[in-house]
Design a protein around this motif. Structure first.
Motif, PDB file in Angstrom:
ATOM      1  N   ALA A 292      -7.396  -9.741 -41.103  1.00 56.24           N
ATOM      2  CA  ALA A 292      -7.780 -10.489 -42.409  1.00 56.24           C
ATOM      3  C   ALA A 292      -9.402 -10.455 -42.637  1.00 56.24           C
ATOM      4  O   ALA A 292      -9.861 -10.630 -41.641  1.00 56.24           O
ATOM      5  CB  ALA A 292      -7.525 -11.591 -43.512  1.00 56.24           C
ATOM      6  N   ALA A 293     -10.038 -10.536 -43.574  1.00 60.56           N
ATOM      7  CA  ALA A 293     -11.675 -10.060 -43.244  1.00 60.56           C
ATOM      8  C   ALA A 293     -12.197 -11.754 -43.016  1.00 60.56           C
ATOM      9  O   ALA A 293     -13.060 -11.946 -42.146  1.00 60.56           O
ATOM     10  CB  ALA A 293     -12.327  -9.893 -44.916  1.00 60.56           C
ATOM     11  N   THR A 294     -11.523 -12.806 -43.806  1.00 60.80           N
ATOM     12  CA  THR A 294     -11.812 -14.024 -42.401  1.00 60.80           C
ATOM     13  C   THR A 294     -11.958 -14.257 -41.590  1.00 60.80           C
ATOM     14  O   THR A 294     -12.554 -15.562 -41.308  1.00 60.80           O
ATOM     15  CB  THR A 294     -11.223 -15.492 -43.753  1.00 60.80           C
ATOM     16  N   ASP A 295     -10.984 -12.972 -41.025  1.00 63.87           N
ATOM     17  CA  ASP A 295     -11.350 -13.436 -39.319  1.00 63.87           C
ATOM     18  C   ASP A 295     -12.344 -13.054 -38.350  1.00 63.87           C
ATOM     19  O   ASP A 295     -12.248 -13.167 -37.271  1.00 63.87           O
ATOM     20  CB  ASP A 295      -9.338 -13.048 -38.899  1.00 63.87           C
ATOM     21  N   TYR A 296     -12.745 -11.872 -39.508  1.00 60.15           N
ATOM     22  CA  TYR A 296     -14.415 -10.353 -38.746  1.00 60.15           C
ATOM     23  C   TYR A 296     -14.768 -11.763 -37.622  1.00 60.15           C
ATOM     24  O   TYR A 296     -15.361 -11.417 -37.201  1.00 60.15           O
ATOM     25  CB  TYR A 296     -14.557 -10.054 -39.464  1.00 60.15           C
ATOM     26  N   PRO A 297     -15.421 -12.833 -37.973  1.00 61.70           N
ATOM     27  CA  PRO A 297     -17.235 -13.154 -38.512  1.00 61.70           C
ATOM     28  C   PRO A 297     -16.370 -13.547 -36.247  1.00 61.70           C
ATOM     29  O   PRO A 297     -17.888 -13.302 -35.772  1.00 61.70           O
ATOM     30  CB  PRO A 297     -16.991 -14.594 -38.687  1.00 61.70           C
ATOM     31  N   GLY A 298     -15.367 -14.044 -36.265  1.00 60.82           N
ATOM     32  CA  GLY A 298     -15.573 -14.305 -34.701  1.00 60.82           C
ATOM     33  C   GLY A 298     -15.426 -12.953 -33.965  1.00 60.82           C
ATOM     34  O   GLY A 298     -15.948 -13.232 -32.401  1.00 60.82           O
ATOM     35  N   MET A 299     -15.304 -11.993 -34.336  1.00 63.68           N
ATOM     36  CA  MET A 299     -14.961 -11.107 -33.485  1.00 63.68           C
ATOM     37  C   MET A 299     -16.397  -9.911 -33.845  1.00 63.68           C
ATOM     38  O   MET A 299     -16.839  -9.708 -32.313  1.00 63.68           O
ATOM     39  CB  MET A 299     -13.970  -9.529 -34.481  1.00 63.68           C
ATOM     40  N   MET A 300     -17.133 -10.454 -35.166  1.00 63.96           N
ATOM     41  CA  MET A 300     -18.459  -9.678 -35.368  1.00 63.96           C
ATOM     42  C   MET A 300     -19.345 -10.900 -34.676  1.00 63.96           C
ATOM     43  O   MET A 300     -19.988 -10.177 -33.154  1.00 63.96           O
ATOM     44  CB  MET A 300     -19.146 -10.019 -36.592  1.00 63.96           C
ATOM     45  N   ARG A 301     -19.031 -12.037 -34.244  1.00 64.39           N
ATOM     46  CA  ARG A 301     -20.626 -12.887 -33.242  1.00 64.39           C
ATOM     47  C   ARG A 301     -19.593 -11.896 -31.647  1.00 64.39           C
ATOM     48  O   ARG A 301     -21.008 -11.920 -30.951  1.00 64.39           O
ATOM     49  CB  ARG A 301     -19.736 -13.788 -33.081  1.00 64.39           C
ATOM     50  N   LEU A 302     -18.589 -11.856 -31.348  1.00 61.27           N
ATOM     51  CA  LEU A 302     -18.541 -11.263 -29.522  1.00 61.27           C
ATOM     52  C   LEU A 302     -18.800  -9.887 -29.422  1.00 61.27           C
ATOM     53  O   LEU A 302     -19.058  -9.709 -28.575  1.00 61.27           O
ATOM     54  CB  LEU A 302     -17.243 -11.099 -29.027  1.00 61.27           C
ATOM     55  N   ILE A 303     -19.532  -9.441 -30.619  1.00 62.06           N
ATOM     56  CA  ILE A 303     -19.565  -7.601 -30.799  1.00 62.06           C
ATOM     57  C   ILE A 303     -20.593  -8.018 -30.308  1.00 62.06           C
ATOM     58  O   ILE A 303     -22.111  -7.069 -29.827  1.00 62.06           O
ATOM     59  CB  ILE A 303     -19.876  -6.907 -31.682  1.00 62.06           C
ATOM     60  N   GLU A 304     -21.798  -8.910 -30.951  1.00 64.83           N
ATOM     61  CA  GLU A 304     -23.181  -9.333 -31.807  1.00 64.83           C
ATOM     62  C   GLU A 304     -23.716  -9.384 -30.095  1.00 64.83           C
ATOM     63  O   GLU A 304     -25.031  -9.990 -29.656  1.00 64.83           O
ATOM     64  CB  GLU A 304     -24.140  -9.762 -32.656  1.00 64.83           C
ATOM     65  N   GLN A 305     -23.141 -10.322 -30.021  1.00 65.35           N
ATOM     66  CA  GLN A 305     -23.441 -11.198 -28.175  1.00 65.35           C
ATOM     67  C   GLN A 305     -23.265  -9.767 -27.202  1.00 65.35           C
ATOM     68  O   GLN A 305     -23.604 -10.441 -26.141  1.00 65.35           O
ATOM     69  CB  GLN A 305     -23.048 -12.568 -27.596  1.00 65.35           C
ATOM     70  N   GLY A 306     -22.563  -9.149 -27.087  1.00 61.38           N
ATOM     71  CA  GLY A 306     -22.533  -7.563 -26.513  1.00 61.38           C
ATOM     72  C   GLY A 306     -20.686  -8.152 -25.142  1.00 61.38           C
ATOM     73  O   GLY A 306     -20.973  -7.462 -24.721  1.00 61.38           O
ATOM     74  N   ARG A 307     -20.510  -9.156 -26.122  1.00 60.14           N
ATOM     75  CA  ARG A 307     -19.006  -9.206 -25.217  1.00 60.14           C
ATOM     76  C   ARG A 307     -18.304  -8.911 -25.392  1.00 60.14           C
ATOM     77  O   ARG A 307     -17.021  -7.911 -24.113  1.00 60.14           O
ATOM     78  CB  ARG A 307     -18.793 -10.989 -25.348  1.00 60.14           C
TER      79      ARG A 307
END
Length: 345
Positions: A292-307
């Motif tokens: 769901a879209a509500t769970d995207y922020p955690g994944m997006m943070r890891l992408i922005e951090q480069g992890r």
């Protein structure tokens, strides 16, 4: 607008001119800047889903909002967005609890209505389903998130709840399998990648897989048991066949957790699963249906951090004409990564 059109089950897709969509109430229209080609699109083409023809496939996308329907509060024309492939209604108990991926009244672009193998696509319940795309994430990268990457993330984080140091066996090293490898390593797991394509295993190893096992007639569960000291804690079938499902389940140690991600088309009525092992070893069988879209922020943070670096999974970018040619044989494709369609080509 131009779109890939399928006129009937298993008909040769072609690129044609179709009507530009209008924003539904509560929804938007998005100009598609990038969209992924996935095995699920092939399942729809092959008649494994309840699809109304003629049909435009495509369910993982990123782009720019061009129309906003009545009642939309959070989005305006010009917003850069992506979206999960499951769009919840926004009203039911599951959507209100943040579980839109199992909404009983869900819409799915490319399945319940025309999808994103086109210059524009209509999306429903925008305030529930759209995800803002950070400037640091390009359209091609974002297009690979909506189905395969997000599904892999939820499979490991939300369903299997993988812990640091656990063994994860990933059967299939296509787009979703390679996503699973990358995410499992970012979570601190140890990974065994399995695939019949040697090139895919090379990519899986480059993404951090600790072991690569060829599915070339080898007894995969026996090899995995030897490599992991008795079997993996978690197994993911990222393909969707009787053989890959069985290999994944039989690769588990006692009390292990299996996540079924690949769709299992029926064979003689129903796919066969090694339930005797499931019962005797008290294995958990889990389904994972997007995120769901509500769970995207955690994944997006890891992408922005480069992890997490989903852009590494993009193997090639093609236009609509090539997509129409490739779709009928995509179940046999040996692509070691994600194929992105650019409708502007």
């Amino acid at each position: 607008m131009r779109a890939v059109v399928v006129d009937a089950v298993r008909a040769q897709p072609h690129v044609g001119e179709v009507a530009t969509p209008s924003a539904p109430p509560g929804g938007v229209v998005v100009r598609v800047m990038a969209t992924g080609m996935c095995r699920s699109d092939w399942h729809a083409w092959a008649g494994h889903d309840d699809i109304a023809f003629p049909h435009v496939p495509g369910h993982e996308l990123a782009g720019v909002v061009t129309q906003v329907g009545e009642g939309v509060r959070r989005w305006t024309v010009g917003d850069r967005v992506t979206v999960p492939f499951v769009c919840g209604c926004g009203r039911c108990e599951w959507c209100l609890a943040g579980d839109a991926q199992v909404c009983p009244d869900q819409e799915q672009p490319g399945f319940t209505h025309w999808g994103s193998f086109a210059e524009q696509v209509a999306l429903h319940a925008a305030d529930t389903n759209l995800v803002a795309l950070p400037d640091e994430v390009d359209f091609a990268t974002a297009a690979g998130l909506g189905c395969r990457f997000a599904t892999a993330y939820r499979a490991l984080v939300g369903r299997a709840r993988v812990a640091t140091g656990e063994w994860v066996t990933v059967v299939g090293s296509g787009g979703v399998g390679l996503s699973t490898v990358m995410i499992a390593k970012a979570l601190g797991a140890r990974v065994v990648a399995v695939d019949r394509n040697p090139e895919a295993l090379v990519v899986a190893t480059a993404l951090g897989a600790d072991h690569a096992v060829p599915a070339d007639g080898t007894d995969v569960p026996a090899v995995v048991a030897d490599l992991t000291g008795g079997g993996s804690h978690v197994a993911v079938d990222a393909v969707g066949s009787e053989q890959t499902c069985a290999d994944a389940i039989l690769s588990l140690r006692r009390r292990g957790r299996h996540v079924q991600v690949g769709l299992l088309p029926p064979v003689d009525g129903h796919p066969r699963v090694p339930m005797a092992r499931v019962i005797a070893w008290e294995l958990d069988l889990l389904g994972s249906h997007g995120m769901a879209a509500t769970d995207y922020p955690g994944m997006m943070r890891l992408i922005e951090q480069g992890r997490l670096q989903p852009q590494r999974l993009v193997e090639r970018t093609i236009g609509l004409e090539e997509a129409a040619d490739l779709l009928p044989g995509f179940d046999r494709a040996t692509v070691a990564g994600i194929t992105i369609i650019d409708p502007t080509r």
